[in-house]
Design a protein around this motif. Structure first.
Motif, PDB file in Angstrom:
ATOM      1  N   UNK A 103     -23.708  -4.696 -21.184  1.00 51.44           N
ATOM      2  CA  UNK A 103     -23.763  -5.976 -21.891  1.00 51.44           C
ATOM      3  C   UNK A 103     -25.195  -6.473 -21.990  1.00 51.44           C
ATOM      4  N   UNK A 104     -25.920  -6.424 -20.879  1.00 44.50           N
ATOM      5  CA  UNK A 104     -27.293  -6.929 -20.853  1.00 44.50           C
ATOM      6  C   UNK A 104     -28.212  -6.101 -21.746  1.00 44.50           C
ATOM      7  N   UNK A 105     -28.139  -4.790 -21.632  1.00 41.52           N
ATOM      8  CA  UNK A 105     -29.044  -3.932 -22.405  1.00 41.52           C
ATOM      9  C   UNK A 105     -28.709  -3.955 -23.897  1.00 41.52           C
ATOM     10  N   UNK A 117     -20.104  -2.309 -30.472  1.00 47.97           N
ATOM     11  CA  UNK A 117     -20.148  -0.866 -30.687  1.00 47.97           C
ATOM     12  C   UNK A 117     -20.088  -0.094 -29.373  1.00 47.97           C
ATOM     13  N   UNK A 118     -20.595  -0.707 -28.306  1.00 48.45           N
ATOM     14  CA  UNK A 118     -20.684  -0.001 -27.019  1.00 48.45           C
ATOM     15  C   UNK A 118     -19.924  -0.708 -25.904  1.00 48.45           C
ATOM     16  N   UNK A 119     -19.524  -1.970 -26.117  1.00 49.00           N
ATOM     17  CA  UNK A 119     -18.801  -2.721 -25.094  1.00 49.00           C
ATOM     18  C   UNK A 119     -17.535  -3.264 -25.738  1.00 49.00           C
ATOM     19  N   UNK A 120     -16.417  -2.636 -25.451  1.00 49.35           N
ATOM     20  CA  UNK A 120     -15.176  -2.961 -26.130  1.00 49.35           C
ATOM     21  C   UNK A 120     -14.351  -3.969 -25.332  1.00 49.35           C
ATOM     22  N   UNK A 121     -13.710  -4.895 -26.058  1.00 49.68           N
ATOM     23  CA  UNK A 121     -12.755  -5.812 -25.448  1.00 49.68           C
ATOM     24  C   UNK A 121     -13.343  -6.910 -24.594  1.00 49.68           C
ATOM     25  N   UNK A 122     -14.624  -7.216 -24.762  1.00 46.49           N
ATOM     26  CA  UNK A 122     -15.277  -8.236 -23.928  1.00 46.49           C
ATOM     27  C   UNK A 122     -15.830  -9.376 -24.786  1.00 46.49           C
ATOM     28  N   UNK A 123     -15.051  -9.789 -25.783  1.00 49.00           N
ATOM     29  CA  UNK A 123     -15.517 -10.814 -26.724  1.00 49.00           C
ATOM     30  C   UNK A 123     -15.836 -12.134 -26.036  1.00 49.00           C
ATOM     31  N   UNK A 124     -15.025 -12.529 -25.055  1.00 49.09           N
ATOM     32  CA  UNK A 124     -15.254 -13.795 -24.357  1.00 49.09           C
ATOM     33  C   UNK A 124     -16.581 -13.776 -23.602  1.00 49.09           C
ATOM     34  N   UNK A 125     -16.846 -12.687 -22.894  1.00 44.27           N
ATOM     35  CA  UNK A 125     -18.100 -12.573 -22.143  1.00 44.27           C
ATOM     36  C   UNK A 125     -19.296 -12.560 -23.088  1.00 44.27           C
ATOM     37  N   UNK A 126     -19.172 -11.860 -24.210  1.00 49.41           N
ATOM     38  CA  UNK A 126     -20.261 -11.813 -25.187  1.00 49.41           C
ATOM     39  C   UNK A 126     -20.514 -13.208 -25.748  1.00 49.41           C
ATOM     40  N   UNK A 127     -19.444 -13.936 -26.052  1.00 50.88           N
ATOM     41  CA  UNK A 127     -19.595 -15.302 -26.561  1.00 50.88           C
ATOM     42  C   UNK A 127     -20.342 -16.178 -25.573  1.00 50.88           C
ATOM     43  N   UNK A 141     -16.621 -10.059 -16.417  1.00 50.25           N
ATOM     44  CA  UNK A 141     -16.089  -9.155 -17.438  1.00 50.25           C
ATOM     45  C   UNK A 141     -14.613  -8.843 -17.225  1.00 50.25           C
ATOM     46  N   UNK A 142     -14.228  -8.547 -15.997  1.00 56.17           N
ATOM     47  CA  UNK A 142     -12.835  -8.247 -15.703  1.00 56.17           C
ATOM     48  C   UNK A 142     -12.450  -6.836 -16.128  1.00 56.17           C
ATOM     49  N   UNK A 143     -11.314  -6.389 -15.627  1.00 53.71           N
ATOM     50  CA  UNK A 143     -10.822  -5.060 -15.964  1.00 53.71           C
ATOM     51  C   UNK A 143     -10.164  -5.072 -17.339  1.00 53.71           C
ATOM     52  N   UNK A 144     -10.251  -3.954 -18.066  1.00 49.31           N
ATOM     53  CA  UNK A 144      -9.663  -3.909 -19.412  1.00 49.31           C
ATOM     54  C   UNK A 144      -8.149  -3.827 -19.360  1.00 49.31           C
ATOM     55  N   UNK A 145      -7.526  -4.238 -20.460  1.00 46.46           N
ATOM     56  CA  UNK A 145      -6.083  -4.071 -20.605  1.00 46.46           C
ATOM     57  C   UNK A 145      -5.784  -2.598 -20.891  1.00 46.46           C
ATOM     58  N   UNK A 146      -4.504  -2.244 -20.943  1.00 48.04           N
ATOM     59  CA  UNK A 146      -4.123  -0.851 -21.189  1.00 48.04           C
ATOM     60  C   UNK A 146      -4.672  -0.360 -22.522  1.00 48.04           C
ATOM     61  N   UNK A 147      -4.459  -1.145 -23.577  1.00 46.37           N
ATOM     62  CA  UNK A 147      -4.928  -0.719 -24.903  1.00 46.37           C
ATOM     63  C   UNK A 147      -6.452  -0.684 -24.973  1.00 46.37           C
ATOM     64  N   UNK A 148      -7.106  -1.652 -24.316  1.00 50.91           N
ATOM     65  CA  UNK A 148      -8.561  -1.653 -24.310  1.00 50.91           C
ATOM     66  C   UNK A 148      -9.111  -0.417 -23.610  1.00 50.91           C
ATOM     67  N   UNK A 149      -8.462  -0.015 -22.521  1.00 44.05           N
ATOM     68  CA  UNK A 149      -8.950   1.170 -21.800  1.00 44.05           C
ATOM     69  C   UNK A 149      -8.749   2.437 -22.619  1.00 44.05           C
ATOM     70  N   UNK A 150      -7.657   2.485 -23.380  1.00 43.71           N
ATOM     71  CA  UNK A 150      -7.443   3.624 -24.277  1.00 43.71           C
ATOM     72  C   UNK A 150      -8.566   3.690 -25.310  1.00 43.71           C
ATOM     73  N   UNK A 151      -8.933   2.518 -25.862  1.00 42.33           N
ATOM     74  CA  UNK A 151     -10.024   2.468 -26.840  1.00 42.33           C
ATOM     75  C   UNK A 151     -11.347   2.897 -26.202  1.00 42.33           C
ATOM     76  N   UNK A 152     -11.564   2.485 -24.955  1.00 42.63           N
ATOM     77  CA  UNK A 152     -12.795   2.868 -24.248  1.00 42.63           C
ATOM     78  C   UNK A 152     -12.851   4.378 -24.054  1.00 42.63           C
ATOM     79  N   UNK A 153     -11.730   4.965 -23.665  1.00 37.95           N
ATOM     80  CA  UNK A 153     -11.681   6.416 -23.472  1.00 37.95           C
ATOM     81  C   UNK A 153     -11.945   7.153 -24.779  1.00 37.95           C
ATOM     82  N   UNK A 154     -11.365   6.644 -25.862  1.00 37.29           N
ATOM     83  CA  UNK A 154     -11.579   7.258 -27.174  1.00 37.29           C
ATOM     84  C   UNK A 154     -13.038   7.167 -27.586  1.00 37.29           C
TER      85      UNK A 154
END
Length: 313
Positions: free
Chosen positions: A52-54, A17-27, A172-185
């Motif tokens: 991620x931690x909080x 809900x608050x951290x988008x596009x980081x499924x690998x790190x969450x796993x 975590x790494x930098x987001x992809x283009x689409x992921x960053x658009x989702x983050x901005x939204x």
């Protein structure tokens, strides 16, 4: 096992809900949680390390403590201290920030190695010693530390003993283009993580940690992990190889990953999948190879590519 997978999915969706596009790190963090391990989240500022931690801590019904590591932080701020009450003639314990089930050690490399080392006993033995008194820490207990790369000014390298206490290092790494658009939204209306609610209790976490111990590890898998460790120890570029603690961590991580996948046994793919996040931060390369931009991740990739994996059974 399906029940555990469902619970892990609930945590993943909650963090998502608050951290988008980081499924690998969450796993990877969830595997560490299952295996009773501690996590070092390392990356550049602004990529979501603290989020991620909080958000993980808020997803669990556990007590949460945050320690902001600064240059003036003292070991007693972490472990706690006692004060003498003149009126009663008794000593009173003032608990430190580490006396919680989930502890965020934020920007751990901003403080001196002496203060960093105050976490060693807690991370290894799940206890702290304050003025000669040993105090058990609550269970489950997990340290989630964030760290900026050492190139940034005002940081201190973590001692080897401290690095070895971390079950896993996550990037975590930098987001992809689409992921960053989702983050901005998502953040268009100044969204925050205040809507994160607990989806699991501390008792459920302990039950899942107990379930990991029932995962089968064959002799072939143990031999494979030992062969990886042996290859690391005889590698010409490595000055500080992994200890048996690293091999044990890789075995446990494979067991946790197998549980997440709904299996009661480990396979070579589990070992290969987690070798880098579990082992790379434990490797110390000779300075000459560091100057050539070589890394523990590169060496592990080469070792895994050259080393024949056992047949899955």
């Amino acid at each position: 096992m399906s029940n555990i997978q469902t619970k892990m999915d609930m945590i993943t969706q909650n963090i998502g809900k608050v951290l988008l596009g980081k499924e690998k790190a969450v796993e990877q963090v969830l595997i560490a949680l299952l295996c009773q391990g501690h996590v070092l989240i390392e990356d550049a500022p602004g990529l979501g390390k603290t989020t991620l931690a909080t958000s993980l801590a808020k997803s669990l019904g556990c007590s949460f403590g945050r320690i902001q590591f600064t240059p003036d932080l003292l070991p007693s701020d972490i472990t706690g201290f006692t004060i003498y009450d003149i009126n009663s003639g008794q000593k009173t314990l003032c608990p430190g920030g580490v006396m919680h089930q989930m502890v965020l050690a934020d920007e751990i490399n901003r403080t001196s190695p002496k203060t960093q080392s105050a976490l060693l006993e807690a991370m290894q033995e799940y206890q702290v010693t304050v003025d000669g008194q040993t105090i058990d820490l609550p269970r489950p207990f997990m340290v989630l530390a964030t760290q900026n790369p050492l190139e940034f000014s005002g940081t201190y390298p973590l001692p080897e003993a401290q690095m070895d206490r971390f079950f896993m290092r996550v990037h975590l790494g930098y987001p992809s283009l689409n992921e960053e658009i989702d983050i901005l939204t998502h953040h268009q209306n100044y969204a925050s993580d205040t809507d994160i609610q607990a989806v699991l209790s501390s008792e459920e976490v302990l039950q899942m940690q107990q379930a990991v111990q029932g995962i089968t590890v064959s002799v072939a898998i143990k031999k494979y992990i030992s062969q990886i460790a042996a290859a690391i120890r005889r590698h010409d570029e490595i000055e500080l190889p992994i200890s048996p603690r690293g091999s044990i961590a890789l075995m446990h991580a494979s067991m946790g990953y197998a549980l997440l996948q709904g299996r009661s046994y480990t396979i070579p793919d589990d070992v290969q999948h987690l070798a880098e996040p579990v082992l790379a931060h434990r490797l110390g390369l000779y300075p000459a190879y560091l100057a050539k931009k070589r890394s523990g991740e590169m060496i592990l990739q080469e070792i895994l590519a050259d080393l024949p994996a056992p047949l899955a059974s």
